[in-house]
Design a protein around this motif. Structure first.
Motif, mmCIF file in Angstrom:
data_model
loop_
_atom_site.group_PDB
_atom_site.id
_atom_site.type_symbol
_atom_site.label_atom_id
_atom_site.label_comp_id
_atom_site.label_asym_id
_atom_site.label_seq_id
_atom_site.Cartn_x
_atom_site.Cartn_y
_atom_site.Cartn_z
ATOM 1 N N THR A 20 15.607 75.776 97.213
ATOM 2 C CA THR A 20 16.865 75.331 96.035
ATOM 3 C C THR A 20 16.838 75.989 94.654
ATOM 4 O O THR A 20 17.432 76.089 94.281
ATOM 5 N N GLU A 21 15.556 74.576 94.392
ATOM 6 C CA GLU A 21 15.626 74.032 93.207
ATOM 7 C C GLU A 21 14.826 75.731 91.944
ATOM 8 O O GLU A 21 15.635 76.285 91.206
ATOM 9 N N ALA A 22 14.435 76.206 92.696
ATOM 10 C CA ALA A 22 13.219 77.522 92.647
ATOM 11 C C ALA A 22 14.447 78.796 92.113
ATOM 12 O O ALA A 22 14.690 79.205 91.536
ATOM 13 N N ALA A 23 15.459 79.078 93.138
ATOM 14 C CA ALA A 23 16.765 79.533 93.479
ATOM 15 C C ALA A 23 17.576 79.094 91.695
ATOM 16 O O ALA A 23 18.036 80.103 91.332
ATOM 17 N N ILE A 24 17.369 78.341 91.960
ATOM 18 C CA ILE A 24 18.405 78.025 90.787
ATOM 19 C C ILE A 24 17.898 78.107 89.141
ATOM 20 O O ILE A 24 18.158 79.061 88.142
ATOM 21 N N ARG A 25 16.609 77.859 89.486
ATOM 22 C CA ARG A 25 15.651 78.393 88.165
ATOM 23 C C ARG A 25 16.408 79.574 87.464
ATOM 24 O O ARG A 25 15.819 80.516 86.686
ATOM 25 N N ALA A 26 15.730 80.202 88.634
ATOM 26 C CA ALA A 26 15.354 81.523 89.098
ATOM 27 C C ALA A 26 16.799 82.506 88.490
ATOM 28 O O ALA A 26 16.602 83.596 87.892
ATOM 29 N N SER A 27 18.200 81.675 88.232
ATOM 30 C CA SER A 27 18.683 82.227 88.813
ATOM 31 C C SER A 27 19.557 81.746 86.269
ATOM 32 O O SER A 27 20.280 83.233 86.792
ATOM 33 N N GLY A 28 18.884 81.182 86.019
ATOM 34 C CA GLY A 28 19.309 81.312 84.143
ATOM 35 C C GLY A 28 20.501 80.728 83.795
ATOM 36 O O GLY A 28 20.822 80.165 82.556
ATOM 37 N N GLY B 250 37.518 79.258 88.675
ATOM 38 C CA GLY B 250 37.787 78.881 87.021
ATOM 39 C C GLY B 250 37.309 77.217 87.372
ATOM 40 O O GLY B 250 36.997 76.927 86.267
ATOM 41 N N ALA B 251 35.700 77.568 88.059
ATOM 42 C CA ALA B 251 35.056 76.222 87.434
ATOM 43 C C ALA B 251 34.067 76.610 86.133
ATOM 44 O O ALA B 251 33.743 77.292 85.769
ATOM 45 N N ARG B 252 33.844 75.003 85.472
ATOM 46 C CA ARG B 252 32.829 75.594 84.553
ATOM 47 C C ARG B 252 31.675 74.622 84.847
ATOM 48 O O ARG B 252 30.860 74.846 84.539
ATOM 49 N N ARG B 253 31.771 74.050 85.705
ATOM 50 C CA ARG B 253 31.033 73.072 86.606
ATOM 51 C C ARG B 253 30.757 72.658 87.936
ATOM 52 O O ARG B 253 31.672 73.264 88.578
ATOM 53 N N VAL B 254 30.194 73.141 88.830
ATOM 54 C CA VAL B 254 29.897 73.102 90.185
ATOM 55 C C VAL B 254 28.579 71.433 90.517
ATOM 56 O O VAL B 254 27.775 72.507 89.894
ATOM 57 N N PRO C 297 22.389 77.235 83.337
ATOM 58 C CA PRO C 297 22.404 76.138 82.573
ATOM 59 C C PRO C 297 22.336 74.904 84.037
ATOM 60 O O PRO C 297 23.292 74.798 84.997
ATOM 61 N N HIS C 298 21.373 74.333 84.337
ATOM 62 C CA HIS C 298 21.435 73.113 85.548
ATOM 63 C C HIS C 298 20.882 71.901 85.491
ATOM 64 O O HIS C 298 20.688 71.506 84.369
ATOM 65 N N ALA D 86 28.685 81.547 91.671
ATOM 66 C CA ALA D 86 28.918 79.953 90.974
ATOM 67 C C ALA D 86 29.673 80.870 89.359
ATOM 68 O O ALA D 86 30.034 80.705 88.930
ATOM 69 N N GLY D 87 29.251 82.151 89.120
ATOM 70 C CA GLY D 87 28.793 83.210 88.363
ATOM 71 C C GLY D 87 28.901 82.401 86.777
ATOM 72 O O GLY D 87 27.868 81.697 87.055
ATOM 73 N N ASP D 88 29.431 82.391 85.658
ATOM 74 C CA ASP D 88 28.637 82.247 84.500
ATOM 75 C C ASP D 88 29.456 80.414 84.169
ATOM 76 O O ASP D 88 29.364 80.303 83.090
ATOM 77 N N VAL D 89 29.338 79.339 85.144
ATOM 78 C CA VAL D 89 29.332 78.739 85.077
ATOM 79 C C VAL D 89 28.386 77.918 83.747
ATOM 80 O O VAL D 89 27.760 78.507 83.426
ATOM 81 N N GLU D 90 28.772 76.836 83.044
ATOM 82 C CA GLU D 90 28.840 75.749 82.192
ATOM 83 C C GLU D 90 27.330 75.092 82.558
ATOM 84 O O GLU D 90 26.319 75.077 81.755
ATOM 85 N N LEU D 91 27.598 74.694 83.829
ATOM 86 C CA LEU D 91 26.612 73.845 84.180
ATOM 87 C C LEU D 91 26.894 74.091 86.234
ATOM 88 O O LEU D 91 27.802 73.669 86.504
ATOM 89 N N PHE D 92 25.371 74.186 86.750
ATOM 90 C CA PHE D 92 25.319 74.471 87.720
ATOM 91 C C PHE D 92 24.059 73.313 88.422
ATOM 92 O O PHE D 92 23.935 72.932 88.298
ATOM 93 N N ALA D 93 25.139 71.930 88.952
ATOM 94 C CA ALA D 93 24.197 71.215 89.584
ATOM 95 C C ALA D 93 24.224 70.769 91.422
ATOM 96 O O ALA D 93 24.614 71.084 92.086
#
Length: 308
Positions: A126-134, A71-75, A136-137, A98-105
């Protein structure tokens, strides 16, 4: 920064650390309803007093993560306390759930990919993995907390014995002899620290913003030197306090002698080398802009740390 949106469900992964607890408080203070803030933690029993829904989220048991983030929209992923070297895998488990959250911080380190500190390596991965996930972060690249020095400052201000601890979710520096602060950075090396509360307030602002920037380099408005820090502690304590520079080997010995495991102690010595290179002295104004005021000056910050 746009007007806050308080209606999205926000999940805080790592909400029982000092930063996480204060982020929860700051979100509630910004008007986010308590039922829209979820504390996702390894030990739910440690989070009951936060006043928000609590879910179990254990990095080392990835099967707990999908339900924790449901149910998270932002994590907000607050970086794991360790062990160092294992954190990227722990963080990737959260990212995959995290699925398709609208923002991953993610709470990273000042300088990000430019940092040469070994402490930054897990954050960079970790930053590299988040960027590669596609997804929004946003990377919240936090500088040093003044609270990281709390044991040293408290000891230097009194005549008690050596005090060490992990007060902030980051390794902390132990004290030297009474009346002195020790380290392997030079006395004129500078740190643009801020208080945990200020980082938490900035984080809450980002999590409720409509369109946050992808990267915030967060640090204090003033970069103090260790000589200035010692002088301020002396002024407030009403007793002589100095800063003593150690060799890296001496510094490592002080840390391990105080009970800090050698791998962690070695990272702390490396942090002081990064301080000498100026990596924690960066001032961007991002933190002050997010909280809407200048960060606490050194005198006020030291007063609050000594009183805590």
């Amino acid at each position: 920064m746009s007007a806050p949106n308080v209606n999205r469900m926000i999940v805080i992964v790592g909400a029982t650390g000092n930063l996480g607890r204060q982020v929860v408080q700051k979100l509630l203070a910004r008007g986010v309803p308590a039922d829209r803030v979820v504390a996702a933690v390894r030990r739910p029993e440690a989070a009951q007093e936060l006043g928000v829904p609590v879910r179990r989220a254990d990095y080392d048991h990835p099967e707990t993560l999908p339900a924790a983030l449901a149910g998270a929209r932002r994590v907000l992923l607050i970086s794991s306390p360790g062990p160092f070297g294992q954190r990227p895998a722990q963080h990737r488990a959260v990212l995959e759930a995290a699925g398709d959250v609208e923002l991953f911080a993610y709470t990273s380190i000042l300088g990000g990919e430019r940092s040469g500190a070994r402490l930054a390596e897990d954050h960079q991965a970790t930053e590299a993995a988040i960027r590669a996930s596609g997804l929004p972060h946003v990377f919240l690249r936090n500088g040093w907390y003044l609270e990281n020095y709390r044991p040293s400052l408290a000891h230097a201000a009194t005549s008690g014995g050596v005090s060490v601890g992990r007060q902030t979710g980051r390794p902390t520096q132990p004290a030297g002899s009474a009346g002195e602060i020790v380290g392997s950075a030079g006395p004129d090396a500078r740190v643009a620290s801020a208080l945990i509360e200020e980082y938490a307030e900035a984080t809450a602002a980002v999590l409720t913003a409509e369109a946050p920037k992808p990267v915030y380099e967060l640090s204090g408005d003033v970069a103090w030197s260790f000589a200035e820090l010692a002088a301020e502690v002396a002024r407030q304590a009403g007793r002589p306090v100095g800063y003593r520079r150690l060799t890296p080997a001496e510094h490592l010995g002080v840390l391990t002698g105080a009970g800090i495991p050698e791998p962690v102690a070695d990272l702390l010595v490396d942090v002081d080398a990064a301080v000498d290179r100026g990596e924690l002295a960066t001032k961007t104004g991002d933190l002050a802009a997010l909280i809407g005021r200048p960060t606490a000056p050194l005198a006020e910050a030291v007063k609050r740390v000594l009183a805590s």
